[in-house]
Design an enzyme around this catalytic site. Structure first.
Site, PDB file in Angstrom:
ATOM      1  N   GLU A  11      -7.136 -42.587   3.274  1.00 16.83           N
ATOM      2  CA  GLU A  11      -6.578 -41.247   3.081  1.00 16.83           C
ATOM      3  C   GLU A  11      -6.795 -40.404   4.340  1.00 16.83           C
ATOM      4  O   GLU A  11      -7.883 -40.415   4.929  1.00 16.83           O
ATOM      5  CB  GLU A  11      -7.227 -40.550   1.885  1.00 16.83           C
ATOM      6  CG  GLU A  11      -6.544 -39.222   1.576  1.00 16.83           C
ATOM      7  CD  GLU A  11      -7.081 -38.551   0.321  1.00 16.83           C
ATOM      8  OE1 GLU A  11      -6.267 -37.957  -0.399  1.00 16.83           O
ATOM      9  OE2 GLU A  11      -8.299 -38.621   0.072  1.00 16.83           O
ATOM     10  N   GLU A  34      -1.876 -36.869   3.405  1.00 15.93           N
ATOM     11  CA  GLU A  34      -1.722 -35.574   2.742  1.00 15.93           C
ATOM     12  C   GLU A  34      -1.289 -34.586   3.817  1.00 15.93           C
ATOM     13  O   GLU A  34      -2.088 -34.169   4.655  1.00 15.93           O
ATOM     14  CB  GLU A  34      -3.045 -35.142   2.099  1.00 15.93           C
ATOM     15  CG  GLU A  34      -3.465 -35.979   0.911  1.00 15.93           C
ATOM     16  CD  GLU A  34      -2.604 -35.735  -0.314  1.00 15.93           C
ATOM     17  OE1 GLU A  34      -2.013 -34.640  -0.417  1.00 15.93           O
ATOM     18  OE2 GLU A  34      -2.509 -36.640  -1.152  1.00 15.93           O
ATOM     19  N   HIS A  43     -10.851 -42.738  -0.901  1.00 14.11           N
ATOM     20  CA  HIS A  43     -10.537 -41.325  -1.094  1.00 14.11           C
ATOM     21  C   HIS A  43     -11.307 -40.508  -0.059  1.00 14.11           C
ATOM     22  O   HIS A  43     -12.470 -40.809   0.233  1.00 14.11           O
ATOM     23  CB  HIS A  43     -10.956 -40.916  -2.512  1.00 14.11           C
ATOM     24  CG  HIS A  43     -10.785 -39.454  -2.807  1.00 14.11           C
ATOM     25  ND1 HIS A  43      -9.568 -38.829  -2.843  1.00 14.11           N
ATOM     26  CD2 HIS A  43     -11.701 -38.484  -3.093  1.00 14.11           C
ATOM     27  CE1 HIS A  43      -9.722 -37.552  -3.143  1.00 14.11           C
ATOM     28  NE2 HIS A  43     -11.014 -37.315  -3.291  1.00 14.11           N
ATOM     29  N   ASN A  44     -10.664 -39.494   0.510  1.00 18.04           N
ATOM     30  CA  ASN A  44     -11.331 -38.672   1.534  1.00 18.04           C
ATOM     31  C   ASN A  44     -12.016 -39.562   2.569  1.00 18.04           C
ATOM     32  O   ASN A  44     -13.191 -39.371   2.918  1.00 18.04           O
ATOM     33  CB  ASN A  44     -12.373 -37.740   0.896  1.00 18.04           C
ATOM     34  CG  ASN A  44     -11.745 -36.632   0.081  1.00 18.04           C
ATOM     35  OD1 ASN A  44     -10.536 -36.382   0.166  1.00 18.04           O
ATOM     36  ND2 ASN A  44     -12.552 -35.954  -0.721  1.00 18.04           N
ATOM     37  N   ASP A  86      -6.124 -36.456   5.406  1.00 20.34           N
ATOM     38  CA  ASP A  86      -5.714 -35.087   5.080  1.00 20.34           C
ATOM     39  C   ASP A  86      -5.419 -34.342   6.381  1.00 20.34           C
ATOM     40  O   ASP A  86      -6.337 -34.060   7.154  1.00 20.34           O
ATOM     41  CB  ASP A  86      -6.825 -34.359   4.307  1.00 20.34           C
ATOM     42  CG  ASP A  86      -6.932 -34.839   2.870  1.00 20.34           C
ATOM     43  OD1 ASP A  86      -6.169 -35.738   2.495  1.00 20.34           O
ATOM     44  OD2 ASP A  86      -7.786 -34.316   2.133  1.00 20.34           O
ATOM     45  N   HIS A 121     -11.252 -31.797   5.109  1.00 20.68           N
ATOM     46  CA  HIS A 121     -11.022 -31.421   3.718  1.00 20.68           C
ATOM     47  C   HIS A 121     -10.722 -29.928   3.683  1.00 20.68           C
ATOM     48  O   HIS A 121     -11.624 -29.104   3.839  1.00 20.68           O
ATOM     49  CB  HIS A 121     -12.245 -31.761   2.861  1.00 20.68           C
ATOM     50  CG  HIS A 121     -11.954 -31.862   1.396  1.00 20.68           C
ATOM     51  ND1 HIS A 121     -12.166 -30.838   0.522  1.00 20.68           N
ATOM     52  CD2 HIS A 121     -11.426 -32.876   0.665  1.00 20.68           C
ATOM     53  CE1 HIS A 121     -11.812 -31.209  -0.700  1.00 20.68           C
ATOM     54  NE2 HIS A 121     -11.354 -32.446  -0.630  1.00 20.68           N
TER      55      HIS A 121
END
Length: 749
Positions: free
Chosen positions: A335, A384, A305-306, A337, A350
């Protein structure tokens, strides 16, 4: 145990250049760069460095702390100054744990190559050491540390100081007696070989000696028959005990005479017990042993995650290094983003926070280079997408240009109604994201709108601190370009409505994402339905956005119901990552673990809240005798500080299996504490259980300090007398620290 020595096993021109020393430029940013003198010490284990203007005040770091060496522009710093320094003069030292990289520039390409090759040689030598060699090296380090005046000998005063460093408060008369016995020359000083004898007496393994003598026919050696009996009776090796005994003598007995007589000495016996063969983790389960040809929804998949963050998700640093670390750790789902970059290039960070930004193209270039170094099985990029149409097109083109043939662009053999296997997808990178239509609609002529109404939106809302999204954000629509949509194969983000809708309308390639809180709610209300859903489709669970410190949730509850992608913050050490590392340490650390049969097939009707209802219910009793500890590290560098260690065993699994038990603590002894205490657990669903051994320093007034841990799947445990080689909080080895235990697993009556 041999005399203290260094790790330079043979002459090497690169090492000689390193010993002579080099003035290297340390690059920290585009602005700051300084020259320092670096040289390899004679022990071949230590790098000394100082500023060029300093006199003789060298600082040092250990070669053992260096995880890898990278050539060229392989860091953010070098990428930012790529136009200033040619890549052939640049290299990066990557440290274990949380220490930052060291980016260095040599004056010539030849000098850079000497350091690169020399460091690689030293790292390989350390990695290829057996447990016995590592212990020898550790003892060598102790001798050098105790020899304060560096005359090659140590006094009793220096030995007393060493005992404190060794984490042991020994009776001074006893220590003096051992010192005099080791001092064969009667000089009042111990030379290196005498120090080895002193250390052997100091750390004599009475627990192993008594076990050895229990099975020795003559009290001096183990004959082939003696060893075979031990392997059959204690280690439960069964039919292979005869041949295995011969193999172990050949592999671990240091005496050629004993080998010729097919016997094993106490030294050989100890070497076996401290080796991989004598470890608690079954070596057979460390290799690639699982069926990799099932649909990839049938596997737990190591997920991050992240991934771009090295620190917290409010103001932490984004870095390609975080992707490299995750991939080297076996992570298979990363991940990314993506947001609009100010200069027309997509960036990764983020959103709505103060985290730094990195270029999307640098992330993909990093994936291209490191995706398959640790594992050859597929990597999934969980994208994302917050970019406008123009930058989405740039993203799609970058993915195709940089990844090339690695990028999965079409279905495998036309498979649409069933997912391909990890074996089918070897060496492939898959894009996970929104898609216009389904795989059946490959000829969709253009882009279109996709809904943002999913759990990713919840994640973004949770992550905001002093800002809030527009009131209609939950139901917003976003234009997705055909170029990016077409790259989503087998990993289509799909909104989850309910299990009935997914059963009727869901496709095998649909992936639903849940926040940890939503997943827990579903598990509490409909665990059995969740398991059924996960036999057909993939589920991804991610930490709540309220975890602004990038902490993690316990993944076990999600694994109990078959969730494949349980995404954790890899940058945050602790229990949760210990469990993740423990689960994925099996099967050659390839990032894919075949789910147990009860979680793969819909006809099983397994309910983690009622394991006793399954037709093949067979609970097991796990009995652990915690015998002793060896060379536990200090947790406090204060003068005279010594640990009071105790051991806690924790079981993670279905709710009825969650349990913890611990030993008493031993005062002032981290060198060779002995507990000889027995802990017992009933394990109702061993297929999903993990066992975690934790050693802590007892403190009556404050929180206990962490010393070390080791976590492994219940199914990978070897019975009998076993050593557990402890890991640090960051998951790295703290050799030679270990526990000695006896394991017994029986069926509950």
């Amino acid at each position: 145990m041999e005399s203290p020595q260094n790790v330079c096993v043979q002459p090497d021109s690169s090492l000689e250049i390193m010993k002579a020393g080099s003035v290297l430029r340390k690059a920290k940013s585009r602005i700051w760069r300084g020259h320092r003198h670096y040289r390899l010490m004679e022990d071949c284990k230590t790098i000394a460095y100082k500023s060029t203007w300093a006199m003789n005040s060298y600082s040092t770091f250990s070669v053992a702390d260096v995880e890898a060496v990278r050539e060229g522009h392989e860091s953010e710093v070098f990428l930012s100054v790529a136009d200033e320094f040619p890549p052939e003069r640049c290299f990066t030292l990557v440290f274990r744990g949380r220490r930052g990289n060291l980016d260095l520039v040599a004056d010539t390409a030849e000098e850079a190559q000497a350091w690169i090759q020399g460091m690689q040689t030293l790292i390989e030598n350390l990695e290829n050491m057996g447990e016995s060699q590592k212990l020898d090296q550790w003892v060598s380090d102790l001798f050098l540390k105790a020899d304060i005046n560096k005359d090659g000998r140590i006094s009793f005063k220096e030995v007393r100081r060493l005992l404190k460093l060794l984490n042991m408060d020994m009776n001074e008369d006893h220590a003096s007696s051992l010192f005099k016995m080791a001092d064969k020359t009667q000089t009042g000083l111990l030379e290196s070989e005498e120090f080895v004898q002193f250390y052997k007496m100091l750390t004599q393994r009475m627990d192993v000696l008594e076990l050895f003598q229990d099975y020795s026919s003559d009290g001096q050696t183990l004959s082939h028959c003696d060893l075979e009996e031990f392997l059959r009776e204690e280690q439960l090796e069964g039919d292979r005990s005869h041949d295995y005994a011969l193999e172990l003598i050949k592999r671990y007995e240091p005496s050629d005479t004993a080998k010729a007589n097919t016997t094993m000495s106490i030294d050989g016996f100890l070497m076996y017990l401290t080796s991989a063969d004598g470890a608690i983790f079954n070596p057979e389960d460390l290799r690639l042993f699982q069926d990799m040809t099932q649909p990839f929804s049938h596997y737990f998949i190591s997920s991050s995650h992240n991934t771009y963050l090295l620190e917290d998700q409010l103001k932490g640093r984004s870095s390609i290094e975080a992707y490299i670390k995750a991939l080297r750790r076996g992570c298979r789902c990363l991940e990314i983003d993506c947001w609009d970059g100010s200069n027309g290039e997509p960036v990764v960070y983020h959103g709505h926070t103060f985290t730094s930004k990195i270029l999307f193209k640098d992330v993909i270039a990093t994936v291209a280079k490191y995706a398959f170094k640790t594992s050859e099985y597929p990597v999934i990029l969980s994208i994302e997408n917050r970019c406008n149409a123009e930058q989405q097109k740039i993203m799609a083109q970058l993915l195709k240009d940089i990844l090339g043939d690695m990028l999965l662009k079409t279905t495998v053999d036309g498979k649409v109604n069933v997912l391909p296997s990890p074996e089918d997808l070897k060496g492939k990178v898959l894009v996970k994201g929104k898609k216009i239509g389904g795989l059946e609609d490959a000829d969709n002529p253009g882009g279109g709108e996709v809904s943002d109404e999913d759990d990713s939106a919840e994640q973004r809302r949770d992550s905001l601190t002093n800002e809030s999204l527009p009131s209609d954000s939950k139901k917003s629509k976003r234009n997705l370009t055909k170029e990016l949509s077409d790259l989503v194969i087998y990993c289509k983000n799909e909104n989850f409505t309910n299990f009935e809708d997914s059963r009727i309308n869901g496709k095998p390639y649909d992936i639903s994402s849940f926040s940890e809180s939503k997943a827990r709610k579903i598990i509490k209300e409909s665990a059995a339905d969740f398991i059924q859903h996960n036999t057909r489709q993939i589920t991804r669970v991610y930490p709540s956005g309220l975890r602004t410190d990038s902490s993690n949730f316990c993944p076990q509850d999600m694994w109990n119901v078959g969730c494949q992608m349980v995404a954790l913050n890899f940058q945050t050490a602790g229990l949760e990552m210990d469990l993740n590392d423990g689960l994925f340490s099996q099967n050659n650390h390839c990032g894919y673990v075949l789910k147990p049969e009860i979680l793969r097939h819909s006809e099983q009707h397994f309910n983690p809240d009622r394991p006793q209802d399954r037709k093949d219910y067979c609970p097991l009793i796990l009995t652990i005798q915690v015998i002793s500890g060896q060379q536990l590290p200090k947790v406090n560098n204060k003068e005279g500080s010594i640990v009071d260690p105790f051991v806690r065993v924790e079981i993670y699994g279905v709710p009825s299996d969650q349990a913890k038990q611990e030993t008493s603590y031993i005062e002032n002894n981290g060198l060779n504490p002995c507990w000889n205490e027995t802990l017992e657990f009933v394990v109702h669903t061993p297929e999903v259980a993990l066992v975690r051994f934790v050693v802590e320093d007892y403190d009556m007034a404050t929180k206990n300090d962490f010393i070390g841990q080791f976590t492994l799947p219940f199914s990978c445990i070897q019975s009998g007398y076993r050593h557990i080689h402890l890991l640090s909080k960051d998951g790295t080895s703290i050799c030679p620290s270990s526990l000695f235990v006896h394991i017994n697993i029986t069926e509950a009556s």
